[in-house]
Design a protein around this motif. Structure first.
Motif, mmCIF file in Angstrom:
data_model
loop_
_atom_site.group_PDB
_atom_site.id
_atom_site.type_symbol
_atom_site.label_atom_id
_atom_site.label_comp_id
_atom_site.label_asym_id
_atom_site.label_seq_id
_atom_site.Cartn_x
_atom_site.Cartn_y
_atom_site.Cartn_z
ATOM 1 N N LYS A 134 0.844 -1.190 0.000
ATOM 2 C CA LYS A 134 0.000 0.000 0.000
ATOM 3 C C LYS A 134 0.882 1.244 0.000
ATOM 4 N N PRO A 135 0.577 2.207 -0.846
ATOM 5 C CA PRO A 135 1.377 3.448 -0.861
ATOM 6 C C PRO A 135 1.357 4.121 0.511
ATOM 7 N N GLY A 136 2.461 4.735 0.858
ATOM 8 C CA GLY A 136 2.541 5.479 2.110
ATOM 9 C C GLY A 136 2.623 4.611 3.345
ATOM 10 N N THR A 137 3.081 3.371 3.182
ATOM 11 C CA THR A 137 3.214 2.473 4.332
ATOM 12 C C THR A 137 4.583 1.824 4.338
ATOM 13 N N ARG A 138 4.911 1.243 5.484
ATOM 14 C CA ARG A 138 6.113 0.421 5.633
ATOM 15 C C ARG A 138 5.682 -0.925 6.222
ATOM 16 N N THR A 139 6.345 -1.981 5.812
ATOM 17 C CA THR A 139 5.972 -3.317 6.265
ATOM 18 C C THR A 139 7.178 -4.004 6.892
ATOM 19 N N PHE A 140 6.922 -4.673 8.019
ATOM 20 C CA PHE A 140 7.956 -5.369 8.765
ATOM 21 C C PHE A 140 7.591 -6.841 8.910
ATOM 22 N N LEU A 141 8.584 -7.678 8.826
ATOM 23 C CA LEU A 141 8.445 -9.080 9.194
ATOM 24 C C LEU A 141 8.760 -9.176 10.674
ATOM 25 N N HIS A 142 7.767 -9.566 11.459
ATOM 26 C CA HIS A 142 7.923 -9.647 12.907
ATOM 27 C C HIS A 142 8.072 -11.109 13.315
ATOM 28 N N ILE A 143 9.149 -11.408 14.022
ATOM 29 C CA ILE A 143 9.410 -12.768 14.496
ATOM 30 C C ILE A 143 9.457 -12.722 16.017
ATOM 31 N N GLY A 144 8.527 -13.444 16.652
ATOM 32 C CA GLY A 144 8.417 -13.394 18.105
ATOM 33 C C GLY A 144 9.651 -13.903 18.814
ATOM 34 N N ALA A 145 10.289 -14.925 18.283
ATOM 35 C CA ALA A 145 11.570 -15.430 18.779
ATOM 36 C C ALA A 145 11.981 -16.603 17.902
ATOM 37 N N ALA A 146 13.282 -16.751 17.737
ATOM 38 C CA ALA A 146 13.864 -17.874 17.004
ATOM 39 C C ALA A 146 15.184 -18.204 17.670
ATOM 40 N N ASN A 147 15.421 -19.463 17.932
ATOM 41 C CA ASN A 147 16.605 -19.869 18.683
ATOM 42 C C ASN A 147 17.641 -20.535 17.755
ATOM 43 N N TYR A 148 18.863 -19.939 17.630
ATOM 44 C CA TYR A 148 19.432 -18.878 18.433
ATOM 45 C C TYR A 148 19.843 -17.711 17.521
ATOM 46 N N LYS A 149 20.450 -18.021 16.367
ATOM 47 C CA LYS A 149 20.781 -16.993 15.384
ATOM 48 C C LYS A 149 19.872 -17.154 14.181
ATOM 49 N N SER A 150 19.444 -16.014 13.632
ATOM 50 C CA SER A 150 18.522 -16.034 12.502
ATOM 51 C C SER A 150 19.045 -15.152 11.384
ATOM 52 N N PHE A 151 18.803 -15.609 10.147
ATOM 53 C CA PHE A 151 19.218 -14.892 8.951
ATOM 54 C C PHE A 151 18.043 -14.925 7.983
ATOM 55 N N VAL A 152 17.619 -13.742 7.512
ATOM 56 C CA VAL A 152 16.338 -13.618 6.815
ATOM 57 C C VAL A 152 16.536 -13.074 5.403
ATOM 58 N N TRP A 153 15.923 -13.777 4.433
ATOM 59 C CA TRP A 153 15.856 -13.331 3.046
ATOM 60 C C TRP A 153 14.390 -13.199 2.649
ATOM 61 N N VAL A 154 14.064 -12.151 1.888
ATOM 62 C CA VAL A 154 12.745 -12.007 1.284
ATOM 63 C C VAL A 154 12.943 -11.744 -0.203
ATOM 64 N N ASN A 155 12.351 -12.602 -1.018
ATOM 65 C CA ASN A 155 12.475 -12.473 -2.476
ATOM 66 C C ASN A 155 13.930 -12.322 -2.898
ATOM 67 N N GLN A 156 14.759 -13.178 -2.319
ATOM 68 C CA GLN A 156 16.194 -13.305 -2.629
ATOM 69 C C GLN A 156 17.051 -12.170 -2.082
#
Length: 624
Positions: A134-156
């Motif tokens: 949606k124009p004029g917005t920002r979107t976040f991926l929220h992760i409540g917790a992940a054990n222990y180290k996390s690495f995130v890719w979205v659409n490569q």
């Protein structure tokens, strides 16, 4: 004994967090993206849930899908989510999420895939999802917790990394998302290292995976990411004068002078404040009437926060908690904490606590016990626990996972600890049920550790001056019938937590009867004590593993505790049996720590009935 981040933020609050992550996670030098805002109150926003079935692939050590031979994170591996070409063309990295099995998220991998029950390492998770930006917005991926180290890719695109297994994090995905079909890939590494927090030698099960909720959060370009609304914490407390709310609201992306509104309609509060150059709007306002939160009357108010196009409503209780000499005062009255320790282990099914049913079961146990308090050990638990405690009137001890021996001499480890403390306090500072922040459990007594934890306690006070600071200490060993608690860390604490196991790990149960304790003149909580018993095993009162012997240990402990004038709380170890890989006596432990008052499948031991009656009669300990 029981041995058992992300934001380029305008305030200084998260600069330490960024430094911490930069020091502690191996990153590909060319690909790491800026770390993003940590959102508060996500469970009170409208979100797009990504819970459900995720594809997963196991990246067996040395985890070549995630790490190079030099230990750097690869950006040309599984995160690209390519597919093998079965007819012609070049190979991919010989993986395929499209045909991979699935598991439920949130959830640990250990209890969902029998082949991964004892696995510690890297598992990859992938999910497709539809989205319409949606124009004029920002979107976040929220992760409540992940054990222990996390690495995130979205659409490569590599979006963010996080270290720490028990606190939430947010990755901004605005620029990576496209209309229609999208995908997210998350690599989670549960491998333990000596410089992690906690370190290698833990006495609880190292559940790996995305073990709390995952969602997409869409907000306006200027949005509320942090807030603190609490009863003003004056030098002295007077119930008659407890009518002022104070705190702040932070608006990310807001220029100075942006209006922020705070409303608590039921309490007659409607005030507007303006942000400063850092996007923070401080406020102080009198309420026309306030009912203070307590276990007897756990009153919560609808607190409405708004700024520009963004708004949210949280449920917040208002109360005063402080120390006066050797007393703990709640709303000006002495309180005695009757509780239990609890790991984030799901009743009946085991695995990590991650849903409403798990939390309902745990609080059912606490209510049956007549408890008014729970120590959430040894790490921050699912936010559902604090929410339920707010509603049910149960007070909470919350702590970060500094457990026994970590690398106290390394600045990068201290930076990790500060980051975890920031994340815990930031998430839960508006929970009335949380009355104590704990900086550690059972740490060795030496000058390096003492400075580390003293500095950390002072950091907690800087972040939140309204709650007492504690830690669970171990030792001293008895000298005859004398116990003198002279650990210098007590100087940094407002409330002393004392772990001890007379009658189980040392001495006989009856040795407690004549034991004399000397403590500094501060409130003392017996933060761990008890003995193991397997449900259904019966025998004499001194027969190991029998329910009768567990009761005998506690009864002698009660004699000792009643002679210590500054004891202000009982926290037996532990409410429920929990998994621990170091508990390996067949037919008695079978991989469980058996000090629970109830078994992992909810069966009450005789010791449960003992505490149930003790708490009902208030026969051990005094509030004054």
């Amino acid at each position: 004994m029981i041995r058992l981040a992300f934001s380029v933020h305008k305030s200084s609050f998260y600069r330490i967090a960024i430094a911490s992550l930069a020091c502690s996670i191996p990153l590909a030098s060319h690909a790491q993206q800026p770390l993003k805002t940590l959102l508060v109150g996500v469970d009170h926003r409208t979100v797009t849930s990504l819970n459900g079935d995720w594809h997963y692939l196991v990246d067996q050590p040395p985890a070549r899908g995630l790490y190079t031979l030099e230990g750097k994170v690869r950006d040309n591996g599984y995160g690209l989510n390519t597919h093998p070409n079965i007819s012609s063309g070049p190979h991919n990295e010989e993986y395929d999420f499209a045909t991979a099995p699935t598991m439920k998220i949130p959830g640990d991998w250990n209890t969902q895939d029998p082949t991964l029950f004892r696995y510690e390492g890297v598992v990859w998770f992938q999910r497709d999802f539809d989205f319409q930006p949606k124009p004029g917005t920002r979107t976040f991926l929220h992760i409540g917790a992940a054990n222990y180290k996390s690495f995130v890719w979205v659409n490569q695109k590599r979006i963010c990394d996080h270290e720490g297994g028990f606190t939430p994090f947010d990755c901004e995905v605005t620029a990576a998302l496209k209309p229609g079909s999208n995908f997210v890939v998350i690599a989670v590494d549960s491998t333990r290292h000596i410089d992690d927090i906690p370190g290698i030698g833990i006495d609880w099960f190292n559940y790996g995976g995305l073990h709390r909720d995952v969602s997409l959060v869409t907000v306006p370009t200027q949005f509320i990411d942090d807030y603190d609304v609490h009863l003003r914490h004056d030098t002295t407390f007077s119930p008659a004068a407890a009518d002022t709310l104070t705190g702040y609201v932070h608006v990310e992306g807001a220029p100075a002078g942006t209006a922020v509104t705070v409303r608590v309609s039921e309490a007659g509060v409607d005030t507007t404040a303006k942000t400063d150059a850092n996007g923070r709007a401080a406020f102080e306002v009198k309420a026309s009437h306030l009912s203070l939160w307590s276990p007897e009357t756990p009153k919560l108010y609808k607190v409405q926060l708004s700024s520009g196009q963004d708004s949210l409503t949280d449920d917040i209780g208002f109360r005063d908690i402080r120390v006066d000499g050797t007393r703990i005062l709640l709303n000006g009255k002495s309180v005695f904490l009757q509780g239990a320790n609890m790991h984030a282990e799901a009743p009946y099914r085991t695995g990590r606590v991650n849903n409403d049913e798990d939390v309902k079961n745990i609080f059912g146990f606490l209510k049956d016990l007549n408890a008014n308090f729970v120590r959430l050990c040894h790490y921050p638990h699912d936010e559902r626990m604090e929410r339920m405690a707010d509603r049910e009137g149960v007070m909470i001890w919350s702590e970060i996972p500094i457990w026994q021996r970590i690398s106290y001499d390394k600045p990068e480890v201290y930076a990790k600890a500060v980051n975890m403390l920031n994340e815990m306090i930031r998430r839960d500072r508006n929970k009335a049920s949380v009355i104590l922040w704990s900086v550690s459990n059972e740490t060795p007594n030496n000058p390096t550790r003492t400075k580390f934890l003293t500095d950390l306690a002072n950091e907690a006070r800087r972040l939140d001056a309204t709650r007492p600071i504690t830690s669970a200490l171990i030792g001293p060993h008895p000298k005859g019938n004398q116990m003198v608690q002279d650990d210098p860390l007590t100087n940094a604490l407002d409330v002393i937590g004392q772990n001890e196991y007379i009658g189980w790990y040392e001495g006989r149960p009856e040795d407690a009867d004549t034991m004399t304790w000397t403590f500094p003149q501060k409130p003392v909580l017996f933060s761990e004590f008890g003995a193991e018993a397997k449900f259904g095993v019966h025998g004499g009162k001194n027969e190991r593993w029998a329910e009768e012997q567990q009761v005998n240990v506690y009864e002698h402990q009660f004699v000792m505790i009643n002679k210590i004038p500054q004891v202000r709380g009982l926290i037996p170890w532990v409410l429920m049996d929990f998994r621990s890989p170091v508990r390996n006596i067949p037919k008695l432990q079978d991989g469980f720590n058996r000090k629970g008052l109830i078994s992992e499948d909810g069966k009450q031991k005789q010791a449960f009935l003992l505490f149930q009656k003790t708490y009902k009669d208030r026969s051990v300990g005094k509030a004054e």
